[in-house]
Enzyme design. Structure first.
Site, short mmCIF file in Angstrom:
data_model
loop_
_atom_site.label_atom_id
_atom_site.label_comp_id
_atom_site.label_asym_id
_atom_site.label_seq_id
_atom_site.Cartn_x
_atom_site.Cartn_y
_atom_site.Cartn_z
N ASN A 1 0.91 -1.26 -0.06
CA ASN A 1 0.01 0.13 -0.07
C ASN A 1 0.88 1.26 0.10
O ASN A 1 1.60 1.62 1.08
CB ASN A 1 -1.05 -0.03 1.17
CG ASN A 1 -0.52 0.17 2.44
OD1 ASN A 1 0.29 -0.65 2.90
ND2 ASN A 1 -0.92 1.23 3.18
N ARG B 1 6.68 2.68 -9.79
CA ARG B 1 8.11 3.24 -9.98
C ARG B 1 9.11 2.24 -9.31
O ARG B 1 9.99 1.79 -9.74
CB ARG B 1 8.30 4.64 -9.17
CG ARG B 1 9.65 5.33 -9.22
CD ARG B 1 9.83 6.38 -8.46
NE ARG B 1 9.07 6.72 -7.45
CZ ARG B 1 9.51 6.27 -6.20
NH1 ARG B 1 10.65 5.73 -5.98
NH2 ARG B 1 8.76 6.49 -5.19
N ALA C 1 -5.13 10.25 -0.09
CA ALA C 1 -6.23 9.22 0.05
C ALA C 1 -6.03 8.63 1.34
O ALA C 1 -6.13 7.54 1.74
CB ALA C 1 -5.97 8.13 -0.88
N ASP D 1 -9.58 2.01 6.32
CA ASP D 1 -8.35 1.43 6.23
C ASP D 1 -8.58 -0.15 6.79
O ASP D 1 -7.86 -1.08 6.03
CB ASP D 1 -7.20 2.02 7.16
CG ASP D 1 -6.67 3.14 6.67
OD1 ASP D 1 -6.47 3.38 5.31
OD2 ASP D 1 -6.12 4.20 7.42
#
Length: 348
Positions: free
Chosen positions: A92, A100, A132, A163
């Site tokens: 996450n 990347r 976010a 979450d």
């Protein structure tokens, strides 16, 4: 937890590049079930280590920790070695960072065709890098607008519901793909998870044009009475979902009329006034003691310390930490909760 235990996920090896809550919670739930979970951490560690030791422990018990600088050539090679011997990688981070750092299935399949790659993001792996965090998602998805007293401002639940919910959803997706026997990319966003959890509210709007609304005391959108009520001392959650419950409750509380749910829905204000007046005759704990033996869904509103004190079986020990244990009870299996790992404890 010992990675060689007899849990249902014994032998499953999961890599985690997780920060703070959603990702680490997902993999901790899997570790509780016997999976071997290895956190891949930068030199400074998962930033949640900076919050407090107990915070980190609450999300990372029973895991391993390896220090890996994923942005370096050596780190990428080490990642490939670990992926080759693992079943899944859960990450996450922002979508741009995930790509990347090469943490997608397309980037890692050359090491292991069957690797399951799970990306937890705010708005999707290809949904951009807009901030976010949990609270932002609850506001954007309509949760905050539904929470709180209608006369007051929108508010938020007292815990990280976006979450935690996304962590559980990601763990489910990860396991489903492992069971399939195929590798692949799984994309789980906090935003879509919270929209999904507004299921019946969304269905009522999409199919019937009914806009959800906040109601006093968290009242249910249909069932009456189903909300929190004041009592002589404290508050009581009462959830009457059918006429049988109502008949039993009304007899105990001394409320007349409103026998059918349709009547109670049509006369919501009158029903709530009658129930509120009746409940003023006893305390919240008193009503709980009276109603629960009758099969009526009711509970006195407690704070967390009171709930923990009433539920000693839910508290476990992991090293020096006392934590809430796994809520998944499996016959014949008892988790052995190990402490959270020291940074780089298992290599780096």
């Amino acid at each position: 937890m010992s990675p060689t235990g007899s849990g249902p996920l014994a032998g499953i090896r999961i890599l985690e590049v997780g920060t703070m809550l959603a990702g680490p919670y997902a993999t901790m739930m899997l570790a509780d079930l016997g999976a071997e979970v290895t956190k891949l951490e930068p030199a400074g560690g998962d930033i949640s280590r900076q919050v407090s030791d107990s915070y980190f422990a609450s999300l990372n018990r029973g895991k391993r920790s390896i220090r890996v600088e994923l942005g370096s050539e050596h780190g990428r090679a080490r990642l490939g070695e670990l992926v080759a011997g693992s079943h899944a990688l859960l990450v996450n981070l922002k979508p741009s960072a995930i790509r990347r750092l090469g943490l997608t299935y397309d980037a890692l399949r050359r090491w292991n065709e069957k690797i399951v790659c799970v990306a937890i993001t705010g708005y999707g792996l290809y949904g951009g890098d807009d901030p976010a965090f949990d609270y932002v998602i609850q506001a954007a998805a309509g949760i905050a607008a539904l929470t709180g007293d209608p006369a007051g401002p929108p508010t938020l639940p007292g815990y990280s519901s976006a979450d935690n919910s996304t962590g559980l959803t990601a763990a489910l997706g990860l396991l489903a793909q492992i069971v399939s026997g195929r590798g692949g990319q799984i994309d789980v966003s906090l935003y879509e998870v919270m929209l999904s959890q507004l299921n019946y509210h969304a269905a009522a709007y999409l199919n019937e044009g009914k806009r959800p609304q906040r109601r006093p005391f968290g009242a249910h959108s249909y069932y009456v009475p189903a909300q929190i009520f004041p009592t002589a001392d404290g508050y009581l959650a009462l959830f009457v979902t059918h006429d049988g419950f109502w008949k039993t409750f009304a007899a105990e509380a001394g409320v007349d009329g409103f026998e059918l749910m349709a009547d109670r829905v049509a006369r919501r204000v009158d029903v709530l006034a009658a129930v509120t007046a009746a409940l003023a005759a006893d305390t919240a704990t008193g009503w709980e003691a009276r109603l629960c033996p009758l099969g009526i869904p009711a509970a006195a509103v407690r704070d967390l310390p009171e709930a923990l004190e009433a539920s000693p079986e839910a508290v476990v020990t992991a090293g020096e930490f006392r934590l809430v244990g796994s809520p998944i009870r499996i016959a014949g299996y008892e988790p052995k909760y190990a402490p959270p790992p020291r940074l780089g404890q298992h290599g780096g």
